[in-house]
Every structure is written in C-alpha cells, then in structure tokens.
Design an enzyme around this catalytic site. Sequence first.
Site, PDB file in Angstrom:
ATOM      1  N   ASN A 156       0.869  -1.180   0.000  1.00 24.66           N
ATOM      2  CA  ASN A 156       0.000   0.000   0.000  1.00 24.66           C
ATOM      3  C   ASN A 156       0.907   1.231   0.000  1.00 24.66           C
ATOM      4  O   ASN A 156       1.457   1.590   1.033  1.00 24.66           O
ATOM      5  CB  ASN A 156      -0.894  -0.038   1.254  1.00 24.66           C
ATOM      6  CG  ASN A 156      -1.743   1.215   1.413  1.00 24.66           C
ATOM      7  OD1 ASN A 156      -1.846   2.026   0.489  1.00 24.66           O
ATOM      8  ND2 ASN A 156      -2.347   1.368   2.581  1.00 24.66           N
TER       9      ASN A 156
ATOM     10  N   LYS B  79       0.158   4.246  -0.369  1.00 20.33           N
ATOM     11  CA  LYS B  79      -0.505   5.457   0.171  1.00 20.33           C
ATOM     12  C   LYS B  79      -0.279   6.630  -0.796  1.00 20.33           C
ATOM     13  O   LYS B  79      -0.288   6.403  -2.007  1.00 20.33           O
ATOM     14  CB  LYS B  79      -0.014   5.725   1.600  1.00 20.33           C
ATOM     15  CG  LYS B  79      -0.173   4.470   2.475  1.00 20.33           C
ATOM     16  CD  LYS B  79      -0.002   4.693   3.930  1.00 20.33           C
ATOM     17  CE  LYS B  79      -0.236   3.377   4.673  1.00 20.33           C
ATOM     18  NZ  LYS B  79      -0.147   3.505   6.112  1.00 20.33           N
TER      19      LYS B  79
ATOM     20  N   HIS C  98      -9.684   1.171   4.650  1.00 20.09           N
ATOM     21  CA  HIS C  98      -8.411   1.392   5.357  1.00 20.09           C
ATOM     22  C   HIS C  98      -8.639   2.392   6.494  1.00 20.09           C
ATOM     23  O   HIS C  98      -9.419   3.336   6.348  1.00 20.09           O
ATOM     24  CB  HIS C  98      -7.352   1.922   4.380  1.00 20.09           C
ATOM     25  CG  HIS C  98      -5.987   1.921   4.977  1.00 20.09           C
ATOM     26  ND1 HIS C  98      -5.571   2.907   5.836  1.00 20.09           N
ATOM     27  CD2 HIS C  98      -4.964   1.043   4.886  1.00 20.09           C
ATOM     28  CE1 HIS C  98      -4.340   2.621   6.239  1.00 20.09           C
ATOM     29  NE2 HIS C  98      -3.950   1.506   5.674  1.00 20.09           N
TER      30      HIS C  98
ATOM     31  N   GLU D 294      -7.002   4.792   7.484  1.00 17.63           N
ATOM     32  CA  GLU D 294      -6.754   6.206   7.153  1.00 17.63           C
ATOM     33  C   GLU D 294      -7.939   6.818   6.406  1.00 17.63           C
ATOM     34  O   GLU D 294      -8.167   8.029   6.477  1.00 17.63           O
ATOM     35  CB  GLU D 294      -5.440   6.332   6.364  1.00 17.63           C
ATOM     36  CG  GLU D 294      -4.244   6.113   7.294  1.00 17.63           C
ATOM     37  CD  GLU D 294      -2.980   5.624   6.613  1.00 17.63           C
ATOM     38  OE1 GLU D 294      -2.889   5.665   5.378  1.00 17.63           O
ATOM     39  OE2 GLU D 294      -2.074   5.183   7.350  1.00 17.63           O
TER      40      GLU D 294
ATOM     41  N   GLU E 286      -5.431  -4.834  10.589  1.00 16.88           N
ATOM     42  CA  GLU E 286      -4.441  -3.776  10.760  1.00 16.88           C
ATOM     43  C   GLU E 286      -4.761  -2.967  12.019  1.00 16.88           C
ATOM     44  O   GLU E 286      -5.533  -1.998  11.949  1.00 16.88           O
ATOM     45  CB  GLU E 286      -4.471  -2.830   9.558  1.00 16.88           C
ATOM     46  CG  GLU E 286      -4.125  -3.470   8.249  1.00 16.88           C
ATOM     47  CD  GLU E 286      -3.519  -2.466   7.274  1.00 16.88           C
ATOM     48  OE1 GLU E 286      -2.391  -2.690   6.834  1.00 16.88           O
ATOM     49  OE2 GLU E 286      -4.169  -1.450   6.987  1.00 16.88           O
TER      50      GLU E 286
ATOM     51  N   GLY F 124       2.233   2.438  10.681  1.00 19.23           N
ATOM     52  CA  GLY F 124       3.163   3.550  10.454  1.00 19.23           C
ATOM     53  C   GLY F 124       4.199   3.724  11.558  1.00 19.23           C
ATOM     54  O   GLY F 124       4.792   4.798  11.679  1.00 19.23           O
TER      55      GLY F 124
ATOM     56  N   SER G  60       3.206  -1.920  10.422  1.00 18.75           N
ATOM     57  CA  SER G  60       4.655  -1.939  10.684  1.00 18.75           C
ATOM     58  C   SER G  60       5.311  -3.296  10.431  1.00 18.75           C
ATOM     59  O   SER G  60       6.123  -3.756  11.224  1.00 18.75           O
ATOM     60  CB  SER G  60       4.946  -1.454  12.103  1.00 18.75           C
ATOM     61  OG  SER G  60       4.543  -0.105  12.222  1.00 18.75           O
TER      62      SER G  60
HETATM   63  P1  PGA Z   1       2.622   0.446   7.686  1.00 22.58           P
HETATM   64  O1  PGA Z   1       1.185   0.640   7.023  1.00 22.58           O
HETATM   65  O2  PGA Z   1       3.204  -0.830   7.110  1.00 22.58           O
HETATM   66  O3  PGA Z   1       3.395   1.661   7.280  1.00 22.58           O
HETATM   67  O4  PGA Z   1       2.418   0.347   9.144  1.00 22.58           O
HETATM   68  C1  PGA Z   1       0.304  -0.426   6.817  1.00 22.58           C
HETATM   69  C2  PGA Z   1      -0.974   0.107   6.260  1.00 22.58           C
HETATM   70  O5  PGA Z   1      -1.427   1.184   6.673  1.00 22.58           O
HETATM   71  O6  PGA Z   1      -1.576  -0.536   5.367  1.00 22.58           O
END
Ligand code: PGA
Length: 259
Positions: free
Chosen positions: A15, A17, A102, A104, A172, A178, A220
């Site tokens: 992803n 983003k 997601h 976000e 997640e 993140g 992460s």
């Molecule tokens: P991250 O993000 O690997 O940077 O923690 C995962 C995600 O939000 O899909």
Amino acid sequence: MSRSTKLQEQFLIGNWKMNPDSPKEAKKILNGIKKEASKSRKTTVVICPPFPFIDTLRSGYSGKKIRFGAQDVFWEREGSFTGEVSTKQLSFLGTEFVIVGHSERRALGENEDVVRRKLEAVLEAGLRPVLCIGEHERNESGVHLEFIQNQLISAFSGLSEKALLGTLIAYEPIWAIGKSAQRAITPHDLHEMVLYIRKVLISLVSEKRAYEVPLLYGGSVEPMNSRELASVPELNGFLVGHASLVPGSFTQILESLER
Ligand code: PGA
C-alpha cells in the site's frame, strides 16, 4: 518446512498510500521489486499505487507475477460524483484488487455503511476487495475483540455467502500502523487474533467458506519482524505500508513469506 496453513496461497500487498511524488519514482520502485517478485512461488504480489500511477505502471510492466490494486473506490457505478473513481474505471486499468475501509480513510470520515457499500460494489464488479479492519487500542478487558467482531458483521451484512468469495481481510491494528517493527504486534497476539477472526467468519458464513478467506496482517511489517510474523499459523500474508516503498525491504518481506 511448510507453514501450517489450510489455505496455501499467500499475498503480499504493498500500500503505497500517497507516495511517491512522480511517475519516475514510482517506476523505480516497481523496477526494484519485479525481479524478486518474478521468482515467487506461492505468494501473489500486489502493489497499490496512487490512482494516477496505476496505468503507467501496469502498462509498462511486462512481467506476469505482479498484480495491481487501488487504495480506494467509490460505490456508485457512474454519475455526478466529482473526484470519485468507479470500479469499472479501475477494471479498465487492469486493477484486480481494491483496498476497502483502510483506517486512514475511516479517519477521514468513512463509516461502516460506506465500507459495506464499497465492499459490495467491488465484489459486484468482480474485483477482489482487501477489507481492512483493526482496533484503535487494546485494554485488559478485551474490548478490541468486540470491536473487530462488529466491524466484520457490519461489513458483511446483507452480502451473500457466495459474494464473499474473493474477499481478503487485512487485520491492521491502528496502534501499529506507520510505526516500526518494535511497535508491531507480537506473533502470539497476532495468532490469537487470526483465530478470533476465523471464528467470527465461521459465525457469518460456512466453515468451508470462512477458511477460504485469506487473512493478512498489516501494521509496521518490516524485514526485522516479517519472518516471525510470517510463521504465525493460518496467516496468509501481509499488507505493507512504508516498507513497500523501499524495494530492498519489500523483497525481504517477500522472502519471509516464500520460506
Ligand atoms: P505500515 O502501514 O506498514 O506503514 O504500518 C500499513 C498500512 O497502513 O496498510
């Protein structure tokens, strides 16, 4: 030693983003992962770049192993919805997967009803949704389990069991997204959650179908923790954010799944 999963296929989904800035940088990331991806035996590698780069990347990719996905979609088929993108438009670009719900996007106002509509639209279009679920926090009383159960129930409400075929679920936890490998989930806690999600799925659909739904982890995942997380029984892969932008890291994570 083979991992003890009922489902043999695994997924590694990147992803990206809202990164990177330019198509040139996007191509560089793709170029950095395609050689390793071409060697994968049991892992389907999917990258989800920002909308403006999907076409350039996909049409410039001559390999077979990497699949393409989108990070979001709108639920209506067509019409006056300024700024939105439809499932049909994504299909024309050769997009096969779509991330739905997601955290976000949920943080920007997407509620359970929107998530459910998007899930339905993606399934209707014959694309594969990657439904994201995950709690904000955990406490001793285990409220996060109820939170996850409610997210699953509302996402799947009104959908037929048959329609669910093709859905992937990415667990997640928001508290782990993140950050860094040190702040990710432990294999023990992840295993517990994988079993729990499977149990909830069994209450919603038949046991057979519940085991056909691939369960991924995201939050992460980095080369430092990918090997131990990949060994969690009945986990079927990862949804990776920041480490998917670094080809060396993404391919090491792929190696962990290929072992
Ligand atoms: P991250 O993000 O690997 O940077 O923690 C995962 C995600 O939000 O899909």
